[in-house]
Write a protein that holds these residues in place. Structure first.
Motif, PDB file in Angstrom:
ATOM      1  N   THR A  28      32.625 -16.420  21.992  1.00 18.66           N
ATOM      2  CA  THR A  28      33.593 -16.776  20.936  1.00 18.66           C
ATOM      3  C   THR A  28      33.758 -15.637  19.934  1.00 18.66           C
ATOM      4  N   ILE A  29      32.638 -15.012  19.569  1.00 19.66           N
ATOM      5  CA  ILE A  29      32.726 -13.942  18.571  1.00 19.66           C
ATOM      6  C   ILE A  29      33.511 -12.756  19.138  1.00 19.66           C
ATOM      7  N   PHE A  30      33.209 -12.374  20.386  1.00 19.05           N
ATOM      8  CA  PHE A  30      33.889 -11.212  20.986  1.00 19.05           C
ATOM      9  C   PHE A  30      35.375 -11.483  21.213  1.00 19.05           C
ATOM     10  N   LEU A 157      28.999  -9.557  12.856  1.00 20.61           N
ATOM     11  CA  LEU A 157      30.176  -9.800  13.704  1.00 20.61           C
ATOM     12  C   LEU A 157      30.747 -11.195  13.444  1.00 20.61           C
ATOM     13  N   PHE A 158      29.843 -12.155  13.203  1.00 22.25           N
ATOM     14  CA  PHE A 158      30.302 -13.516  12.919  1.00 22.25           C
ATOM     15  C   PHE A 158      31.100 -13.551  11.608  1.00 22.25           C
ATOM     16  N   ILE A 159      30.610 -12.811  10.604  1.00 22.72           N
ATOM     17  CA  ILE A 159      31.317 -12.771   9.312  1.00 22.72           C
ATOM     18  C   ILE A 159      32.697 -12.123   9.517  1.00 22.72           C
ATOM     19  N   ILE A 160      32.755 -11.047  10.332  1.00 20.83           N
ATOM     20  CA  ILE A 160      34.042 -10.392  10.616  1.00 20.83           C
ATOM     21  C   ILE A 160      34.973 -11.395  11.311  1.00 20.83           C
ATOM     22  N   ILE A 164      38.677 -12.485  10.098  1.00 23.94           N
ATOM     23  CA  ILE A 164      39.891 -12.354  10.932  1.00 23.94           C
ATOM     24  C   ILE A 164      40.603 -13.708  11.033  1.00 23.94           C
ATOM     25  N   GLU A 165      39.822 -14.774  11.245  1.00 22.94           N
ATOM     26  CA  GLU A 165      40.428 -16.111  11.368  1.00 22.94           C
ATOM     27  C   GLU A 165      41.131 -16.515  10.072  1.00 22.94           C
ATOM     28  N   GLN A 170      46.259 -17.278   7.079  1.00 24.30           N
ATOM     29  CA  GLN A 170      47.136 -16.954   5.942  1.00 24.30           C
ATOM     30  C   GLN A 170      48.475 -16.436   6.444  1.00 24.30           C
ATOM     31  N   GLU A 171      48.422 -15.569   7.482  1.00 20.43           N
ATOM     32  CA  GLU A 171      49.657 -15.002   8.053  1.00 20.43           C
ATOM     33  C   GLU A 171      50.548 -16.120   8.605  1.00 20.43           C
TER      34      GLU A 171
END
Ligand code: HEM
Length: 188
Positions: A28-30, A157-160, A164-165, A170-171
């Motif tokens: 999921t993270i990748f 990586l989880f925080i990144i 991103i999500e 927001q977009e």
């Protein structure tokens, strides 16, 4: 002088439990942080085997916990014991809950709550950094730095991924507002 200890079986089992647990987090993270890895087929391969790998992590953690209980002569009747080993015990409880509900029957029965319950896998990440740091302080084995670096990397990586999500959401919301405005202008 700084010295690195040899790792006894109990520590090796803890390390392997940690490694298997990290593998369950990778797909999921990748998928979100490194979308290109999808082309390799590896995240999909891991995703198909995630339940099995999670169960392997649980049994390795069980073995690790069992040997640690023996090594440190746990007094189960003393509440202080649970406080001292709070990180290990709480991660183990999380692993147990996730393992017993890792089946289609639980997915059907728990419905939306199943997803909420399985989000417990993420706090386990942070608790494990604390567990290893605290319990290995002053007597690192050669596995300790590897475990700490690996757990920290997967947490970052989880925080990144969360970031991103959040940006994507927001977009999407901004696009919806623009579309609504355009429709409003046309009908006016
Ligand atoms: C019943 C729950 C647990 C207890 C009582 C426990 C206890 C301990 C103790 C006492 C140590 C220090 C070992 C030493 O002095 O050499 C340790 C280290 C460690 N534990 Fe746990 N633990 C538990 C659960 C877990 C879980 C669930 C994981 C991983 C998923 C884990 C991973 C590790 C790792 C990686 C180390 C460091 C090994 C090393 O660097 O050599 N533990 N644990």
């Amino acid at each position: 002088m700084v010295s690195i200890d040899q790792a006894p079986l109990g520590n090796i089992l803890g390390f392997l439990a940690l490694a298997s647990y990290i593998v369950t987090l990778i797909p999921t993270i990748f998928r979100i942080v490194f979308p290109k890895t999808k082309e390799t087929g590896i995240p999909q391969w891991l995703l198909k085997r995630r339940r099995t790998i999670g169960l392997i992590a649980f049994f390795l953690a069980l073995g690790h916990g069992f040997l640690m209980v023996q090594k440190r002569n746990f007094d189960f009747l003393d509440t202080k014991t649970y406080w001292i080993y709070i990180q290990g015990v709480s991660t183990f409880i999380i692993f147990t809950l996730l393992s017993i509900t890792s089946n289609n029957w639980s997915v059907r029965k728990l419905k939306k709550n199943w997803k909420q319950l399985h989000k417990l896998t993420y706090p386990a990440m942070v608790i494990l950094i604390w567990h290893i740091w605290d319990k290995m302080s002053g007597h690192w084995t050669y596995l300790t730095p590897i475990s700490l670096v690996a757990t920290t990397i997967i947490t970052v990586l989880f925080i990144i991924r969360l970031w991103i999500e959040h940006q994507d959401k927001q977009e999407k919301n901004a696009k919806k507002v623009i579309q609504k405005d355009l429709v409003g202008q046309k009908t006016r």
